[in-house]
Design a protein around this motif. Structure first.
Motif, PDB file in Angstrom:
ATOM      1  N   GLY A 112       0.817  -1.216   0.000  1.00 13.20           N
ATOM      2  CA  GLY A 112       0.000   0.000   0.000  1.00 13.20           C
ATOM      3  C   GLY A 112       0.845   1.258   0.000  1.00 13.20           C
ATOM      4  O   GLY A 112       0.520   2.239  -0.672  1.00 13.20           O
ATOM      5  N   TYR A 113       1.926   1.247   0.734  1.00  7.77           N
ATOM      6  CA  TYR A 113       2.802   2.413   0.798  1.00  7.77           C
ATOM      7  C   TYR A 113       3.491   2.649  -0.543  1.00  7.77           C
ATOM      8  O   TYR A 113       3.506   3.763  -1.054  1.00  7.77           O
ATOM      9  N   SER A 132       1.175   3.916  -3.290  1.00  3.65           N
ATOM     10  CA  SER A 132       0.915   5.353  -3.246  1.00  3.65           C
ATOM     11  C   SER A 132       2.117   6.150  -3.768  1.00  3.65           C
ATOM     12  O   SER A 132       1.940   7.193  -4.388  1.00  3.65           O
ATOM     13  N   ILE A 144       1.838   6.044  -7.521  1.00  2.00           N
ATOM     14  CA  ILE A 144       0.768   6.929  -7.972  1.00  2.00           C
ATOM     15  C   ILE A 144       1.225   8.384  -7.953  1.00  2.00           C
ATOM     16  O   ILE A 144       0.904   9.156  -8.863  1.00  2.00           O
ATOM     17  N   ILE A 145       1.981   8.787  -6.945  1.00  2.00           N
ATOM     18  CA  ILE A 145       2.439  10.184  -6.893  1.00  2.00           C
ATOM     19  C   ILE A 145       3.439  10.475  -8.012  1.00  2.00           C
ATOM     20  O   ILE A 145       3.500  11.594  -8.510  1.00  2.00           O
ATOM     21  N   VAL A 170      -2.996  12.197  -2.957  1.00  2.00           N
ATOM     22  CA  VAL A 170      -2.124  11.052  -2.703  1.00  2.00           C
ATOM     23  C   VAL A 170      -1.340  11.259  -1.412  1.00  2.00           C
ATOM     24  O   VAL A 170      -1.135  10.314  -0.633  1.00  2.00           O
ATOM     25  N   TYR A 196      -3.580  10.397   1.340  1.00  2.00           N
ATOM     26  CA  TYR A 196      -3.683   8.943   1.431  1.00  2.00           C
ATOM     27  C   TYR A 196      -2.480   8.371   2.178  1.00  2.00           C
ATOM     28  O   TYR A 196      -2.634   7.485   3.020  1.00  2.00           O
ATOM     29  N   LEU A 197      -1.288   8.878   1.862  1.00  2.00           N
ATOM     30  CA  LEU A 197      -0.092   8.429   2.581  1.00  2.00           C
ATOM     31  C   LEU A 197      -0.185   8.725   4.071  1.00  2.00           C
ATOM     32  O   LEU A 197       0.205   7.911   4.909  1.00  2.00           O
ATOM     33  N   TYR A 257      -2.791   6.295   5.569  1.00  2.00           N
ATOM     34  CA  TYR A 257      -2.287   4.929   5.555  1.00  2.00           C
ATOM     35  C   TYR A 257      -1.231   4.728   6.634  1.00  2.00           C
ATOM     36  O   TYR A 257      -1.259   3.722   7.349  1.00  2.00           O
TER      37      TYR A 257
END
Length: 91
Positions: free
Chosen positions: A8-9, A12, A15-16, A29, A32-33, A36
């Motif tokens: 998951g980390y 992200s 994605i960034i 994003v 989200y980080l 998370y």
């Protein structure tokens, strides 16, 4: 379970890198980080039975990060009429 957190980390972070030209998506994003890593810290502190005052301080810094990002977004839209980072002239 640890593999899920790492996936998951890094997802992200990928994605960034993909949406690095669009300022609002980069802010999403980053939030989200923040969330998370907050959930990972909750699980870690629950596992070792630590005190959870750190979580309040972490969330306060997260809210300050979001406010600064949104104020920069408003400034960027007012000055250059768009939220794409390519439309900026830094010189």
């Amino acid at each position: 379970m640890f593999f899920t957190y790492i996936f998951g980390y890094f997802f992200s972070l990928v994605i960034i890198v993909i949406v690095r030209k669009h300022f609002l998506l980069c802010l999403l994003v980053l939030e989200y980080l923040l969330l998370y890593s907050f959930f990972c810290i909750i699980i870690y502190m629950g596992f070792f039975v630590y005190d959870s005052y750190f979580l309040v301080v972490y969330l306060v810094f997260g809210v300050c990060d979001g406010v600064i990002g949104l104020s920069l977004l408003v400034f960027l839209i007012r000055s250059s009429s768009g939220d794409y980072l390519d439309s900026l002239s830094l010189c």
